[in-house]
Design a protein around this motif. Structure first.
Motif, PDB file in Angstrom:
ATOM      1  N   VAL A  82       0.667  -1.438   0.030  1.00  0.00           N
ATOM      2  CA  VAL A  82      -0.199   0.286  -0.116  1.00  0.00           C
ATOM      3  C   VAL A  82       1.007   1.284   0.276  1.00  0.00           C
ATOM      4  CG1 VAL A  82      -2.036   1.155   1.112  1.00  0.00           C
ATOM      5  CG2 VAL A  82      -2.133  -1.516   1.233  1.00  0.00           C
ATOM      6  N   GLN A  83       2.555   1.280   0.971  1.00  0.00           N
ATOM      7  CA  GLN A  83       2.803   2.465   1.024  1.00  0.00           C
ATOM      8  C   GLN A  83       3.443   2.371  -1.101  1.00  0.00           C
ATOM      9  OE1 GLN A  83       5.583   1.775   4.409  1.00  0.00           O
ATOM     10  NE2 GLN A  83       3.927   2.184   5.791  1.00  0.00           N
ATOM     11  N   ALA A  84       4.290   1.667  -1.433  1.00  0.00           N
ATOM     12  CA  ALA A  84       4.696   1.828  -2.545  1.00  0.00           C
ATOM     13  C   ALA A  84       3.904   1.832  -3.605  1.00  0.00           C
ATOM     14  CB  ALA A  84       5.562  -0.095  -3.086  1.00  0.00           C
ATOM     15  N   ARG A  85       2.487   1.216  -3.131  1.00  0.00           N
ATOM     16  CA  ARG A  85       1.220   2.111  -4.231  1.00  0.00           C
ATOM     17  C   ARG A  85       0.947   3.961  -3.889  1.00  0.00           C
ATOM     18  NH1 ARG A  85      -2.739  -1.740  -3.426  1.00  0.00           N
ATOM     19  NH2 ARG A  85      -3.599  -0.296  -1.825  1.00  0.00           N
ATOM     20  N   ALA A  86       0.886   3.731  -2.808  1.00  0.00           N
ATOM     21  CA  ALA A  86       1.264   5.700  -2.678  1.00  0.00           C
ATOM     22  C   ALA A  86       2.500   6.772  -3.206  1.00  0.00           C
ATOM     23  CB  ALA A  86       0.776   5.328  -1.084  1.00  0.00           C
ATOM     24  N   ARG A  87       3.293   5.778  -2.759  1.00  0.00           N
ATOM     25  CA  ARG A  87       4.785   6.786  -3.723  1.00  0.00           C
ATOM     26  C   ARG A  87       4.148   6.728  -4.719  1.00  0.00           C
ATOM     27  NH1 ARG A  87       7.479   3.342  -0.172  1.00  0.00           N
ATOM     28  NH2 ARG A  87       8.230   3.840   2.120  1.00  0.00           N
ATOM     29  N   LYS A  88       4.224   5.296  -5.012  1.00  0.00           N
ATOM     30  CA  LYS A  88       4.310   5.884  -7.025  1.00  0.00           C
ATOM     31  C   LYS A  88       3.295   6.518  -7.484  1.00  0.00           C
ATOM     32  CE  LYS A  88       3.269   2.743 -10.754  1.00  0.00           C
ATOM     33  NZ  LYS A  88       3.307   1.150 -11.592  1.00  0.00           N
ATOM     34  N   GLN A  89       2.017   6.496  -6.507  1.00  0.00           N
ATOM     35  CA  GLN A  89       0.934   7.248  -7.540  1.00  0.00           C
ATOM     36  C   GLN A  89       1.378   8.581  -7.378  1.00  0.00           C
ATOM     37  OE1 GLN A  89      -2.816   6.568  -5.364  1.00  0.00           O
ATOM     38  NE2 GLN A  89      -3.918   8.140  -6.510  1.00  0.00           N
ATOM     39  N   ALA A  90       2.415   9.488  -6.346  1.00  0.00           N
ATOM     40  CA  ALA A  90       2.448  10.944  -5.823  1.00  0.00           C
ATOM     41  C   ALA A  90       3.616  10.789  -7.135  1.00  0.00           C
ATOM     42  CB  ALA A  90       2.558  11.098  -4.594  1.00  0.00           C
ATOM     43  N   ALA A  91       3.984  10.036  -7.281  1.00  0.00           N
ATOM     44  CA  ALA A  91       5.750  10.263  -7.958  1.00  0.00           C
ATOM     45  C   ALA A  91       4.961   9.974  -9.517  1.00  0.00           C
ATOM     46  CB  ALA A  91       6.652   9.668  -8.257  1.00  0.00           C
ATOM     47  N   THR A  92       3.850   9.895  -9.681  1.00  0.00           N
ATOM     48  CA  THR A  92       3.842   9.721 -11.252  1.00  0.00           C
ATOM     49  C   THR A  92       2.348  10.915 -11.998  1.00  0.00           C
ATOM     50  OG1 THR A  92       2.391   7.771 -11.037  1.00  0.00           O
ATOM     51  CG2 THR A  92       4.640   7.702 -11.386  1.00  0.00           C
ATOM     52  N   SER A  93       1.454  10.531 -10.869  1.00  0.00           N
ATOM     53  CA  SER A  93       0.145  11.399 -11.326  1.00  0.00           C
ATOM     54  C   SER A  93      -0.206  12.827 -10.420  1.00  0.00           C
ATOM     55  CB  SER A  93      -0.748  10.589 -11.406  1.00  0.00           C
ATOM     56  OG  SER A  93      -1.354   9.936  -9.874  1.00  0.00           O
ATOM     57  N   THR A  94      -0.351  12.104  -9.084  1.00  0.00           N
ATOM     58  CA  THR A  94      -1.055  13.575  -7.923  1.00  0.00           C
ATOM     59  C   THR A  94       0.172  13.762  -7.949  1.00  0.00           C
ATOM     60  OG1 THR A  94      -0.663  12.247  -6.404  1.00  0.00           O
ATOM     61  CG2 THR A  94      -3.046  11.333  -7.388  1.00  0.00           C
ATOM     62  N   GLY A  95       1.599  14.427  -7.563  1.00  0.00           N
ATOM     63  CA  GLY A  95       2.389  15.284  -6.686  1.00  0.00           C
ATOM     64  C   GLY A  95       2.254  14.772  -5.376  1.00  0.00           C
ATOM     65  N   ILE A  96       2.541  15.863  -3.984  1.00  0.00           N
ATOM     66  CA  ILE A  96       2.618  15.994  -3.250  1.00  0.00           C
ATOM     67  C   ILE A  96       2.683  16.659  -2.657  1.00  0.00           C
ATOM     68  CG2 ILE A  96       4.882  16.315  -2.936  1.00  0.00           C
ATOM     69  CD1 ILE A  96       5.140  14.091  -0.882  1.00  0.00           C
ATOM     70  N   VAL A  97       1.590  17.534  -1.706  1.00  0.00           N
ATOM     71  CA  VAL A  97       1.354  18.615  -0.993  1.00  0.00           C
ATOM     72  C   VAL A  97       2.422  19.376   0.380  1.00  0.00           C
ATOM     73  CG1 VAL A  97       0.040  20.004   0.543  1.00  0.00           C
ATOM     74  CG2 VAL A  97      -0.906  18.925  -1.595  1.00  0.00           C
TER      75      VAL A  97
END
Length: 185
Positions: free
Chosen positions: A84-99
């Motif tokens: 789950v953590q790896a999926r969250a990192r991947k999503q932030a790094a490829t599509s959503t970004g980070i706040v």
């Protein structure tokens, strides 16, 4: 004082879909399983004796000291639901970004005649996926806190101070004296 690396770890840990185990014994058993059944490795990780780990595993001890309880929870949270953590990192790094929300001292290198004295600022800003990817990649590679601060400063410089190239052309931002930092995925 919050660090960039710890803030990234907290943000990724918040992506968990289930809560970490509640009791000290369950948390200790989880860590022992993660380390291949080695109570010695867990003892070294937490800075306690192997016998103490064994007593928590068998529920002979139930209430850890506050400092041990904090270290135990942090280590479990770091290892909890790795996919789950790896999926969250991947999503932030490829599509959503980070706040990023931070209170830190920002300094500038800019054209002559501008005010470049560092000053404390409270900034909450969304960083695009490329900066999230750079932060996570650097963290995974074992980058020092200074390098992570540099990447965060570059991202904030581009998005917040230069507004994507619409103003303050050539402004170089430095980030020092981080009071606190929080991330959201």
């Amino acid at each position: 004082m919050g660090t960039i690396g710890e803030g990234l770890d907290r943000a990724v840990a918040q992506a968990a879909t289930r809560p970490i185990p509640k009791s000290a014994g369950a948390r200790m058993r989880f860590l022992v399983r993660q380390h291949g059944g080695s109570t010695r490795a867990v003892a070294g990780l937490l800075g306690i004796t192997q016998r103490t780990v064994e007593r928590y595993v068998r529920d002979q001890l139930r209430t850890p000291r506050p400092d041990l309880a904090e270290r135990l929870a942090a280590e479990v949270r770091r290892r909890w639901q790795p996919r789950v953590q790896a999926r969250a990192r991947k999503q932030a790094a490829t599509s959503t970004g980070i706040v990023i929300e931070t209170r830190a001292r920002f300094g500038f290198t800019a054209a002559p005649g501008t005010t470049d004295d560092p000053r404390m600022r409270l900034i909450t800003q969304h960083l695009p996926p490329e900066y999230a990817r750079r932060l996570f990649d650097a963290q995974q590679a074992g980058a020092a806190e200074q390098q992570l601060q540099q990447i965060a400063a570059e991202g904030l410089g581009e998005v917040y101070f230069r507004d994507g190239g619409r103003r303050a052309d050539g402004l170089h931002v430095t980030l020092t004296d981080v009071d606190y930092v929080e991330f959201g995925l």
